[in-house]
Design a protein around this motif. Structure first.
Motif, PDB file in Angstrom:
ATOM      1  N   LEU A  90       0.819  -1.217   0.000  1.00  0.00           N
ATOM      2  CA  LEU A  90       0.000   0.000   0.000  1.00  0.00           C
ATOM      3  C   LEU A  90       0.849   1.262   0.000  1.00  0.00           C
ATOM      4  N   THR A  91       1.903   1.292   0.807  1.00  0.00           N
ATOM      5  CA  THR A  91       2.795   2.449   0.830  1.00  0.00           C
ATOM      6  C   THR A  91       4.106   2.046   1.488  1.00  0.00           C
ATOM      7  N   GLU A  92       5.155   2.829   1.251  1.00  0.00           N
ATOM      8  CA  GLU A  92       6.449   2.537   1.843  1.00  0.00           C
ATOM      9  C   GLU A  92       7.126   3.830   2.263  1.00  0.00           C
ATOM     10  N   TRP A 111      -1.587   5.680  12.167  1.00  0.00           N
ATOM     11  CA  TRP A 111      -0.565   5.238  13.108  1.00  0.00           C
ATOM     12  C   TRP A 111       0.156   6.455  13.697  1.00  0.00           C
ATOM     13  N   LEU A 112       0.720   6.245  14.888  1.00  0.00           N
ATOM     14  CA  LEU A 112       1.558   7.233  15.549  1.00  0.00           C
ATOM     15  C   LEU A 112       3.002   6.785  15.451  1.00  0.00           C
ATOM     16  N   SER A 120       6.225  13.780  18.002  1.00  0.00           N
ATOM     17  CA  SER A 120       5.536  12.694  17.303  1.00  0.00           C
ATOM     18  C   SER A 120       4.561  13.272  16.295  1.00  0.00           C
ATOM     19  N   SER A 121       4.011  12.399  15.463  1.00  0.00           N
ATOM     20  CA  SER A 121       2.993  12.801  14.498  1.00  0.00           C
ATOM     21  C   SER A 121       1.992  11.670  14.317  1.00  0.00           C
ATOM     22  N   LEU A 122       0.787  12.048  13.911  1.00  0.00           N
ATOM     23  CA  LEU A 122      -0.245  11.092  13.541  1.00  0.00           C
ATOM     24  C   LEU A 122      -0.333  11.079  12.021  1.00  0.00           C
ATOM     25  N   TRP A 123      -0.254   9.873  11.447  1.00  0.00           N
ATOM     26  CA  TRP A 123      -0.221   9.720   9.997  1.00  0.00           C
ATOM     27  C   TRP A 123      -1.360   8.807   9.547  1.00  0.00           C
ATOM     28  N   ARG A 124      -1.656   8.859   8.262  1.00  0.00           N
ATOM     29  CA  ARG A 124      -2.639   7.947   7.705  1.00  0.00           C
ATOM     30  C   ARG A 124      -2.343   7.696   6.231  1.00  0.00           C
ATOM     31  N   ILE A 133       1.237   8.907   1.929  1.00  0.00           N
ATOM     32  CA  ILE A 133       1.153   9.066   3.378  1.00  0.00           C
ATOM     33  C   ILE A 133       0.757  10.509   3.669  1.00  0.00           C
ATOM     34  N   GLU A 134      -0.228  10.694   4.539  1.00  0.00           N
ATOM     35  CA  GLU A 134      -0.694  12.025   4.910  1.00  0.00           C
ATOM     36  C   GLU A 134      -0.449  12.258   6.397  1.00  0.00           C
TER      37      GLU A 134
END
Length: 314
Positions: A90-92, A111-112, A120-124, A133-134
């Protein structure tokens, strides 16, 4: 588990720690417990999440960084059909200084991670097809753990350094609205001495309709306990100790008003009835179980290399 199968991940650590762990993901039907488990995926991953049609996991790739001779771990997000089939990338390029188990919400996987920044960051990314990736939100704290979802909110735990000299550390339970993606709100804060929480790793934590349950206490501390935390921020919100835990507590499950957990020290499976504040011990003298899954059909666990089922005591 899902409504028809049990999933088990067998992880083999590199004895020299020269690379990420190797893992094999198995699935077996609930209705045919003696049937041989089907291998769904193999690779370098240690966590997975079950969705409506697919199972998702992040594979670790160790990349050398000359000239200093160091390395960093990058991740590739895959999915595989629950019924079996080929892995789909799906993504790398996920930065993996530390990553929690992903959380599936709607058509995205979240995911964190702390990556290599001071925060830190929250990604999706899309759970349905390969996509970018956002970055959903930034988090001021570097030490974030126990990424979870309950209803329309994400939750996680933060370790916060209040002062360096003398060193004072506190904990916070934080939530974020999934739809609005902000603002982040403290549900509850507590000093480190009030709950001996493992400083640099996830601890067993589980959101339920009755609140959040957690296991407090360091691995080498004798006083571990089952604790209840609210899901709603309130001026008078506080954590509540429910029960002293036996040696080796691990893995939480919830069903119909009861919290279940296992003990790896030959003390079996335990039940805490929340409404009645009543404790029961199931299957005493059972040794070597560390993971537990619960649904309407019963309690499922792995013991002596076999997936076993225990009916609900009620």
């Amino acid at each position: 588990m899902d409504d028809s199968s049990v999933y088990v991940l067998n992880v083999i650590e590199d004895s020299q720690r020269a690379g990420p762990p190797r893992a094999t993901l198995y699935r077996t039907p609930i209705g045919a417990p003696q049937e041989a488990a089907t291998v769904l995926a193999e690779g370098t991953f240690s966590r997975f999440v079950v969705g409506p049609t697919h199972v998702y996991f992040v594979e670790h790739v160790r990349v050398d960084e000359p000239p200093n001779g160091g390395y960093r771990d990058l991740g590739r997000l895959f999915r595989v059909p629950r019924s079996g089939g080929s892995k789909e990338l799906l993504t790398e390029g996920l930065e993996l200084a530390y990553i929690e188990e992903p959380v599936l919400a709607g058509s995205h996987l979240y995911w964190l991670n702390s990556a290599y920044q001071p925060t830190s960051s929250l990604w999706r990314t899309s759970a349905d097809a390969p996509g970018p990736i956002e970055r959903v939100a930034g988090i001021s704290e570097h030490s974030t753990y126990n990424f979870m979802r309950s209803g329309t909110y994400f939750y996680w735990r933060e370790k916060r350094t209040v002062s360096d000299s003398p060193r004072v550390v506190s904990n916070a339970l934080v939530r974020l609205d999934i739809q609005s993606e902000g603002p982040q709100v403290d549900v509850l804060t507590w000093p480190e001495e009030e709950g001996l929480v493992t400083p640099y790793a996830p601890i067993p934590m589980m959101p339920t309709p009755l609140g959040l349950f957690a296991m407090f206490g360091l691995e080498d501390e004798p006083s571990r306990r089952l604790v209840h935390l609210p899901l709603e921020p309130h001026a008078a919100a506080q954590l509540t100790s429910l029960e002293e835990l036996p040696p080796g507590p691990a893995s939480l499950g919830f069903h119909e008003g009861s919290v279940y957990y296992v003990s790896t020290h030959a003390q079996g499976i335990h039940q805490w009835n929340v409404k009645e504040s009543r404790f029961s011990r199931l299957l005493p003298d059972l040794r070597g179980i560390s993971q537990l899954a619960v649904n309407d059909m019963g309690l499922f666990f792995v013991n002596a290399g076999r997936i076993q089922q225990l009916p609900h005591p009620d």
